[in-house]
Design a protein around this motif. Structure first.
Motif, mmCIF file in Angstrom:
data_model
loop_
_atom_site.group_PDB
_atom_site.id
_atom_site.type_symbol
_atom_site.label_atom_id
_atom_site.label_comp_id
_atom_site.label_asym_id
_atom_site.label_seq_id
_atom_site.Cartn_x
_atom_site.Cartn_y
_atom_site.Cartn_z
ATOM 1 N N ASP A 1 15.838 19.902 49.836
ATOM 2 C CA ASP A 1 17.144 19.610 50.784
ATOM 3 C C ASP A 1 18.499 20.015 50.192
ATOM 4 O O ASP A 1 18.581 20.177 49.098
ATOM 5 N N ARG A 2 19.141 20.613 51.020
ATOM 6 C CA ARG A 2 20.532 20.981 51.043
ATOM 7 C C ARG A 2 21.508 19.677 50.990
ATOM 8 O O ARG A 2 21.586 19.424 52.141
ATOM 9 N N LEU A 3 22.029 19.479 49.912
ATOM 10 C CA LEU A 3 22.760 18.013 50.245
ATOM 11 C C LEU A 3 24.533 18.443 49.956
ATOM 12 O O LEU A 3 24.690 19.197 49.626
ATOM 13 N N LEU A 4 25.257 17.586 50.998
ATOM 14 C CA LEU A 4 26.438 17.473 50.806
ATOM 15 C C LEU A 4 27.096 16.386 50.468
ATOM 16 O O LEU A 4 26.615 15.323 51.097
ATOM 17 N N VAL A 5 27.790 16.390 49.501
ATOM 18 C CA VAL A 5 28.369 15.062 49.180
ATOM 19 C C VAL A 5 29.906 14.814 49.210
ATOM 20 O O VAL A 5 30.458 15.828 48.771
ATOM 21 N N ALA A 6 30.232 13.744 49.795
ATOM 22 C CA ALA A 6 31.696 13.644 50.249
ATOM 23 C C ALA A 6 32.361 13.040 49.202
ATOM 24 O O ALA A 6 32.014 11.710 48.771
ATOM 25 N N VAL A 7 33.385 13.772 48.505
ATOM 26 C CA VAL A 7 34.083 13.265 47.421
ATOM 27 C C VAL A 7 35.631 12.854 47.679
ATOM 28 O O VAL A 7 36.135 13.702 48.402
#
Ligand code: AMP
Ligand code: FES
Ligand code: ZN
Length: 312
Positions: free
Chosen positions: A48-54
């Motif tokens: 999976d390609r992940l996006l982490v909200a920082v």
């Protein structure tokens, strides 16, 4: 005190796990705990390609660090909310997020709410005239909207946030006080994607204490913003966190037990998703194409429609 793994000098003690560790063993141990939660709740895979909200805080920056170390393909998203509050909250958290990404060669998307939608969160909240606690509810709505949009547009399968055990236990406590069935049903480590355009959301730190995250960031040399958002002062969630901390100090492990027992009860069918009378039907907003619970323009578009981008 000695490290339970190597016998060296322990720097961090976790009463609830009856475990004391040295710096190197702690920095190796915590990512393993996160990996176990990812696997247990089937959050995502290495494909999976992940996006982490920082946010620039300890939890989300440490989460990004851990996911990267564990070998996941993960980009970041920072949303500049236009909150100053005398401590330059947004500018400083943006700087720290950019510094983190730059030092590791990671890709960070930045969305500047004022530049893109015409006003920062405090001004949008003022115009929306939403009564008390308005900035935080407007802000929450805007963050959810923007996170989902960026994840969809970027083709990310999963959106990860840095909510830790203390956050989750406080929300659970609030929802339990009023037996808020619909919220209880939706609370968990994973919120599944919906065909109408909601991206899968996960909370890989849901079993990690806030104190453990602070120790990880500190021992790992991650620079983060210490200040809370100025609008968070007096928030009910902070009061619940205090109460749960009192409980935890008398009974180590109480917080973890509260949250995990809830997840087990739910898995055993205590709350049945089919019985949720409030599960929202989703429509598509004609203005932005994102899913919304009411027909017509979504709340976010209505809130920002009269603003001029770039004008603050
Ligand atoms: P909070 O709602 O501030 O407790 O934050 C919970 C999680 O939401 C954080 O751990 C981040 O993953 C995410 N988050 C909060 N603020 C921002 C922001 N300004 N930009 C991107 N993600 C954020
Ligand atoms: Fe959104 Fe504080 S971070 S109101
Ligand atoms: Zn919309």
């Amino acid at each position: 005190m000695k490290c339970d793994k190597c016998g060296g000098k322990a720097v961090f003690h976790m009463r609830h796990h009856k475990l004391a560790l040295c710096q190197a063993d702690y920095l190796a141990w915590l990512p393993q705990q996160v990996e176990r939660a990812i696997e247990k709740y089937k959050m995502f895979s290495h494909q999976d390609r992940l996006l982490v909200a920082v946010s620039g805080g300890k939890d989300s920056l440490s989460l990004w660090d851990i996911l990267h170390k564990l070998g996941y393909a993960v980009d970041g998203l920072y949303i500049s909310l236009g909150i100053d509050g005398g401590v330059n909250y947004s500018a400083e958290s943006r700087r720290l997020s950019e510094q983190f990404a730059g030092s590791r060669g990671l890709h960070l998307h930045v969305v500047d709410v004022a530049a893109e939608y015409g006003a920062g969160i405090p001004q949008i909240a003022e115009r929306a005239q939403r009564g008390r606690g308005k900035a935080c509810s407007v802000c929450g709505l805007a963050k959810r909207h923007i996170m989902n949009r960026v994840a969809r547009q970027g083709g990310y399968q999963v959106l990860a946030t840095g909510h830790n055990l203390d956050d989750e236990a406080a929300v659970l406590f609030g929802n339990t006080l009023t037996w808020a069935g619909s919220y209880l049903l939706r609370q968990g480590p994973v919120l599944e994607a919906r065909d109408e355009g909601l991206v899968r959301k996960v909370k890989p730190l849901c079993r990690i204490y806030e104190r453990e995250m602070a120790a990880y960031a500190w021992l790992g040399g991650i620079e983060y913003i210490y200040d809370e958002c100025p609008f968070a002062v007096g928030a009910t969630s902070l009061y619940y966190k205090d109460l749960l901390n009192q409980l935890e100090s008398e009974r180590p492990g109480a917080k973890l037990n509260f949250y995990l027992s809830f997840l087990r009860a739910k898995a055993a069918g205590l709350f049945s998703p089919d019985a949720d009378p409030d599960r929202p039907l989703l429509h598509t907003c004609p203005a932005c194409g994102q899913p919304t619970t009411a027909p017509g323009e979504c709340t976010f578009c209505r809130m920002t429609s009269k603003l001029q981008p770039g004008e603050t």
